[in-house]
Design an enzyme around this catalytic site. Sequence first.
Site, PDB file in Angstrom:
ATOM      1  N   HIS A 178       2.594   4.006 -26.525  1.00  0.00           N
ATOM      2  CA  HIS A 178       3.195   4.227 -27.837  1.00  0.00           C
ATOM      3  C   HIS A 178       4.564   3.539 -27.947  1.00  0.00           C
ATOM      4  O   HIS A 178       4.829   2.807 -28.890  1.00  0.00           O
ATOM      5  CB  HIS A 178       3.337   5.734 -28.093  1.00  0.00           C
ATOM      6  CG  HIS A 178       3.907   6.056 -29.443  1.00  0.00           C
ATOM      7  ND1 HIS A 178       3.117   6.404 -30.510  1.00  0.00           N
ATOM      8  CD2 HIS A 178       5.187   6.038 -29.893  1.00  0.00           C
ATOM      9  CE1 HIS A 178       3.903   6.596 -31.573  1.00  0.00           C
ATOM     10  NE2 HIS A 178       5.158   6.391 -31.222  1.00  0.00           N
ATOM     11  N   GLU A 221       5.359   0.247 -30.379  1.00  0.00           N
ATOM     12  CA  GLU A 221       6.327   0.358 -31.482  1.00  0.00           C
ATOM     13  C   GLU A 221       7.465  -0.659 -31.345  1.00  0.00           C
ATOM     14  O   GLU A 221       7.837  -1.316 -32.310  1.00  0.00           O
ATOM     15  CB  GLU A 221       6.905   1.774 -31.561  1.00  0.00           C
ATOM     16  CG  GLU A 221       5.923   2.823 -32.081  1.00  0.00           C
ATOM     17  CD  GLU A 221       5.389   2.521 -33.481  1.00  0.00           C
ATOM     18  OE1 GLU A 221       6.138   1.949 -34.297  1.00  0.00           O
ATOM     19  OE2 GLU A 221       4.211   2.843 -33.759  1.00  0.00           O
ATOM     20  N   LYS A 225       6.130  -4.257 -31.933  1.00  0.00           N
ATOM     21  CA  LYS A 225       5.884  -4.540 -33.360  1.00  0.00           C
ATOM     22  C   LYS A 225       7.207  -4.854 -34.060  1.00  0.00           C
ATOM     23  O   LYS A 225       7.291  -5.771 -34.864  1.00  0.00           O
ATOM     24  CB  LYS A 225       5.221  -3.332 -34.041  1.00  0.00           C
ATOM     25  CG  LYS A 225       3.720  -3.271 -33.878  1.00  0.00           C
ATOM     26  CD  LYS A 225       3.105  -2.222 -34.808  1.00  0.00           C
ATOM     27  CE  LYS A 225       3.715  -0.858 -34.602  1.00  0.00           C
ATOM     28  NZ  LYS A 225       3.342   0.161 -35.560  1.00  0.00           N
ATOM     29  N   ASN A 226       8.237  -4.082 -33.734  1.00  0.00           N
ATOM     30  CA  ASN A 226       9.550  -4.335 -34.342  1.00  0.00           C
ATOM     31  C   ASN A 226      10.028  -5.742 -34.020  1.00  0.00           C
ATOM     32  O   ASN A 226      10.524  -6.462 -34.892  1.00  0.00           O
ATOM     33  CB  ASN A 226      10.583  -3.321 -33.834  1.00  0.00           C
ATOM     34  CG  ASN A 226      10.404  -1.954 -34.467  1.00  0.00           C
ATOM     35  OD1 ASN A 226       9.647  -1.796 -35.419  1.00  0.00           O
ATOM     36  ND2 ASN A 226      11.094  -0.967 -33.933  1.00  0.00           N
TER      37      ASN A 226
HETATM   38  P1  ADP Z   1       9.928   0.615 -39.146  1.00  0.00           P
HETATM   39  O1  ADP Z   1       9.508  -0.420 -38.147  1.00  0.00           O
HETATM   40  O2  ADP Z   1       8.797   1.401 -39.707  1.00  0.00           O
HETATM   41  O3  ADP Z   1      10.822   0.048 -40.204  1.00  0.00           O
HETATM   42  P2  ADP Z   1      11.474   1.584 -36.930  1.00  0.00           P
HETATM   43  O4  ADP Z   1      12.055   2.920 -36.624  1.00  0.00           O
HETATM   44  O5  ADP Z   1      10.518   1.021 -35.937  1.00  0.00           O
HETATM   45  O6  ADP Z   1      10.805   1.692 -38.359  1.00  0.00           O
HETATM   46  O7  ADP Z   1      12.657   0.560 -37.136  1.00  0.00           O
HETATM   47  C1  ADP Z   1      13.643   0.826 -38.106  1.00  0.00           C
HETATM   48  C2  ADP Z   1      14.328  -0.437 -38.570  1.00  0.00           C
HETATM   49  O8  ADP Z   1      15.122  -0.974 -37.510  1.00  0.00           O
HETATM   50  C3  ADP Z   1      13.397  -1.570 -38.963  1.00  0.00           C
HETATM   51  O9  ADP Z   1      12.961  -1.454 -40.299  1.00  0.00           O
HETATM   52  C4  ADP Z   1      14.281  -2.786 -38.745  1.00  0.00           C
HETATM   53  O10 ADP Z   1      15.098  -3.001 -39.862  1.00  0.00           O
HETATM   54  C5  ADP Z   1      15.182  -2.377 -37.607  1.00  0.00           C
HETATM   55  N1  ADP Z   1      14.724  -2.953 -36.315  1.00  0.00           N
HETATM   56  C6  ADP Z   1      14.085  -2.309 -35.329  1.00  0.00           C
HETATM   57  N2  ADP Z   1      13.816  -3.118 -34.280  1.00  0.00           N
HETATM   58  C7  ADP Z   1      14.329  -4.315 -34.606  1.00  0.00           C
HETATM   59  C8  ADP Z   1      14.392  -5.598 -33.937  1.00  0.00           C
HETATM   60  N3  ADP Z   1      13.861  -5.788 -32.717  1.00  0.00           N
HETATM   61  N4  ADP Z   1      15.030  -6.617 -34.590  1.00  0.00           N
HETATM   62  C9  ADP Z   1      15.566  -6.431 -35.817  1.00  0.00           C
HETATM   63  N5  ADP Z   1      15.524  -5.263 -36.494  1.00  0.00           N
HETATM   64  C10 ADP Z   1      14.912  -4.219 -35.906  1.00  0.00           C
HETATM   65 MG    MG Z   2       8.761  -0.084 -36.297  1.00  0.00          MG
END
Ligand code: ADP
Ligand code: MG
Length: 400
Positions: free
Chosen positions: A268, A272, A275-276
Amino acid sequence: MSWKRTDKLMETIKHYSKFPATGVSLRQMVQFGEKPSTGTLFRASQFLSEELPIRLAHRVQELSELPDGLNEMPSIQRVTDWYAQSFEGQYKSAPGSSTTNGNGSSNGERKSGSARRYYVPADDGQGWPPELSQYNNQFRETLDRIKRRHDSVVTTVAQGILEWKRKRQRMQIDHNIQAFLDRFYMSRIGIRMLIGQHIALTDQRQRSDPNYVGIICTKTNVHDLAKEAIENARFVCEDHYGLFDAPKVQLVCNPDINFMYVPGHLSHMLFETLKNSLRAVVETHGQDKEEFPVTKVIVAEGKEDITIKITDEGGGIPRSAIPLVWTYMYTTVDQTPSLDPDFNKSDFKAPMAGFGYGLPISRLYARYFGGDLKLISMEGYGTDVYLHLNRLSSSSEPLQ
Ligand code: ADP
Ligand code: MG
């Protein structure tokens, strides 16, 4: 759906909510060995039938006391009902309760903590009475019902928060609600861990994989899990952006590293965070780029921790937004995918992003077994996520 919370039930719940929960460590959970006997399972059931009502009762209490009218939102009410209903089911199925021997605690009193230590399995003889095994099977069914009832708790609570935000015209959730959600979801991870573990232990008696004790794998292979998470995240990314080839991910990991963990939790967190990173890389460099910078997953093995660093060149996050990424429902996706309460069901297709739950929930998973999740960003370049996993497996669940 005609189930209703009665005053009497609420009183019992209130009583139970005064008892503290008992934390369990990963190491304690594997003490069962791979093939627990009927007697061991029975003792495990006893522990759970005392422990679960307490944990469920805490949640009901807390949900019903949420401030500012949040407790009255229809979706929050639904979730409160699920917890109360599960409490009732557990409470009735306890060994020694009124339904099992006719002289138990139907008036809301619980007997002082006979089983309130996490069971340490002793040597079991043979020849358990058949009622014991029958009880175990029934108990497993009750747990299964509870688990399924609570499948869509995360999205339903999220829905409740949205209802409340709309009603109160709030943009952001405040510190209080954030702290509540952290506690609430952490508690859910714990409850599901105990239930999932018990169900798997009961079922395990039929199959046999020597590396598994319930849902815990004593030799969780980091390389293989990371490889799978990379494939899955790239697949979702290709699907979401209509790409022929998602940005590449390089895995730097000794293929032999393994440790005791719950593979589902690790998958998990990796899925996650990956994907980010992939989303940030695609959106920063543009969907029609021929080639994207490579995201790296680097795994280090220490004595205390296994640390996984996910490094991307996806442009990073502005420093002012860093605290926000840990808040629930913070996302930079414009359009949140629909919060269908059935979204956790089996045909569910994982969304690329948009709920703003990826990071905060992953951090809870990491912390649940004594690890942590940290993020460092270089705005204009990229982000490093550090996933620390405690390999000593002796730390107890964080309860509050
Ligand atoms: P989601 O992916 O559903 O938006 P997350 O909790 O996974 O929710 O991430 C929250 C926010 O943090 C994302 O919408 C993005 O703006 C920012 N973020 C997270 N990881 C990264 C990354 N590796 N690079 C840039 N921005 C990121
Ligand atoms: Mg995310």
